[in-house]
Design a protein around this motif. Structure first.
Motif, short mmCIF file in Angstrom:
data_model
loop_
_atom_site.label_atom_id
_atom_site.label_comp_id
_atom_site.label_asym_id
_atom_site.label_seq_id
_atom_site.Cartn_x
_atom_site.Cartn_y
_atom_site.Cartn_z
N PRO A 1 35.83 40.39 43.87
CA PRO A 1 36.12 41.83 43.78
C PRO A 1 37.51 42.21 44.30
N ALA A 2 38.08 41.38 45.16
CA ALA A 2 39.43 41.65 45.68
C ALA A 2 40.51 40.99 44.84
N TYR A 3 40.12 40.13 43.89
CA TYR A 3 41.07 39.42 43.03
C TYR A 3 42.14 38.71 43.86
N THR A 4 41.70 38.06 44.92
CA THR A 4 42.63 37.48 45.89
C THR A 4 43.58 36.47 45.26
N ALA B 1 47.68 36.89 44.28
CA ALA B 1 48.67 35.95 44.82
C ALA B 1 49.49 35.32 43.70
N SER B 2 48.83 34.97 42.59
CA SER B 2 49.55 34.37 41.46
C SER B 2 50.55 35.36 40.86
N ALA C 1 57.79 37.26 42.37
CA ALA C 1 58.52 37.14 43.64
C ALA C 1 58.51 38.45 44.41
N VAL C 2 57.32 39.03 44.54
CA VAL C 2 57.15 40.26 45.32
C VAL C 2 56.02 40.06 46.32
N ALA C 3 55.92 40.95 47.28
CA ALA C 3 54.84 40.90 48.25
C ALA C 3 53.51 41.18 47.56
N VAL C 4 52.47 40.45 47.95
CA VAL C 4 51.16 40.62 47.31
C VAL C 4 50.63 42.03 47.49
N GLU C 5 51.05 42.71 48.56
CA GLU C 5 50.59 44.08 48.81
C GLU C 5 51.10 45.06 47.77
N ARG C 6 52.07 44.65 46.96
CA ARG C 6 52.62 45.54 45.93
C ARG C 6 51.88 45.42 44.60
N ILE C 7 50.94 44.49 44.49
CA ILE C 7 50.23 44.26 43.23
C ILE C 7 48.98 45.14 43.15
N VAL C 8 48.84 45.86 42.05
CA VAL C 8 47.65 46.66 41.77
C VAL C 8 47.04 46.14 40.46
N ILE C 9 45.77 45.75 40.52
CA ILE C 9 45.07 45.24 39.35
C ILE C 9 44.48 46.42 38.57
N ALA D 1 46.45 33.10 32.95
CA ALA D 1 47.18 32.34 31.94
C ALA D 1 48.61 32.85 31.80
N TRP D 2 48.79 34.16 31.90
CA TRP D 2 50.10 34.78 31.72
C TRP D 2 51.13 34.19 32.67
N THR D 3 50.75 33.85 33.87
CA THR D 3 51.70 33.35 34.85
C THR D 3 51.99 31.86 34.71
N SER D 4 51.32 31.19 33.79
CA SER D 4 51.47 29.74 33.66
C SER D 4 52.74 29.38 32.90
#
Length: 330
Positions: A50-53, A57-58, A64-72, A230-233
């Motif tokens: 549920p947190a998409y941890t 991170a991927s 190349a940004v802080a994980v805290e800036r990512i919103v799913i 997959a997108w980040t691969s």
């Protein structure tokens, strides 16, 4: 904003999936094999984390940004609705929109009773998109809007991976001041899998947490998680890069085809563009032959059509159908 509030979209309709679909902006070289394989392997028996941890991170490492800036987000449209709701909840009252833009920006603003303003400096929420839809061009006011002092600026980058020419208007410093909305399913040719994410501006971590709290539980299912993973691969990124020369060739062929038939074709940095036929187009007849174009009237461009680059066999079918229409008119 009436025209922009339409829910009209390209792609499948009540008649099903068009045989030759010029109405969708999905990568016509798709689907991306490695991304499709990962989606097919997704474990749909269980909820995702549920947190998409791991996914966060991927995505953070990829950009190349802080994980805290990512919103799913469940999709770009879901995020558009959610961030508009947040702005309204925080007391926002005004929105700035490009003259021509994806209709969900205006629909969400209307739902939350945000008033459209011509001055981005007075806006509580401002939207940008490059390359834009429907024209596939740069937003003329992008730099000014990003520097205007609008409270929240969102740059929709759905089509940036499919850019064929030009470059984005915002430099890295400006990008760090705005929200960036990414929707990889278009570039990967897998629009049936919904999944999106946004990158908060530098210093926007608190707002990112607030937007996370506004989300429903599990906005992404297992297949959406697989798509974004997959997108980040490297495989998927290499595949997208390899499709651009093909898309550029198909785009040039399509432009030449329409110009030869008397259409007025507009410039574009993307594998789609708008064009106006020399006479009224019989769209129902085309659709009955399995050919679908995107009516640009819903974007505020009456008489024009948005077309995406498609393979040679699709273009041959379009040429034959348009030529038959011309003969009937003559």
């Amino acid at each position: 904003m009436t025209h922009a509030q339409s829910t009209f979209h390209g792609g499948p309709d009540a008649l099903g999936v068009p045989t030759w679909d010029f109405s969708t902006n999905a990568n016509a070289c798709g689907p991306c094999p490695s991304a499709q394989a990962r989606v097919l392997r997704a474990d749909a028996r269980h909820y995702p984390d549920p947190a998409y941890t791991a996914l966060r991170a991927s995505l953070a490492a990829f950009h190349a940004v802080a994980v805290e800036r990512i919103v799913i987000a469940g999709s770009a449209s879901e995020f558009i609705g959610r961030i508009t709701a947040w702005v309204a909840r925080e007391g926002g009252r005004r929105v700035w929109l490009p003259a021509l833009a994806y209709g969900d920006y205006a629909r969400a603003a209307s739902a939350w009773r945000l008033e459209r303003t011509p001055d981005p400096a007075q806006a509580d929420l401002a939207w940008l998109c490059e390359p834009a839809s429907p024209l596939g061009q740069a937003e003329p006011r992008a730099r000014a809007v990003a520097a205007s002092g609008a409270a929240t600026v969102v740059l929709d980058r759905a089509y940036d991976p499919l850019r064929l020419s030009g470059q984005g208007s915002l430099d890295p410093a400006a990008l760090d001041r705005v929200w960036q909305l990414w929707t990889p399913n278009k570039a990967l040719g897998l629009t049936g899998v919904r999944g999106s994410y946004a990158i908060a501006p530098v210093g926007g971590e608190n707002m990112a947490r607030s937007l996370d709290r506004l989300a429903p539980s599990w906005p992404l299912g297992a297949h959406g998680v697989a798509l974004l993973e997959a997108w980040t691969s490297p495989d998927a990124q290499a595949w997208v890069a390899q499709t651009r020369p093909t898309l550029a060739r198909w785009t040039g062929d399509l432009r030449a085809l329409l110009a030869s038939l008397g259409w007025a074709v507009q410039a574009s940095d993307a594998p789609y563009f708008c064009a106006e036929p020399p006479q009224t187009l019989d769209a129902p007849s085309l659709r009955s032959q399995g050919i679908k174009l995107r009516d640009a009237n819903s974007f505020g461009l009456p008489g024009q059509w948005r077309l995406s680059a498609q393979p040679p066999e699709a273009q041959a079918a379009l040429r034959a159908a348009l030529a038959a229409q011309e003969e009937r008119v003559a």
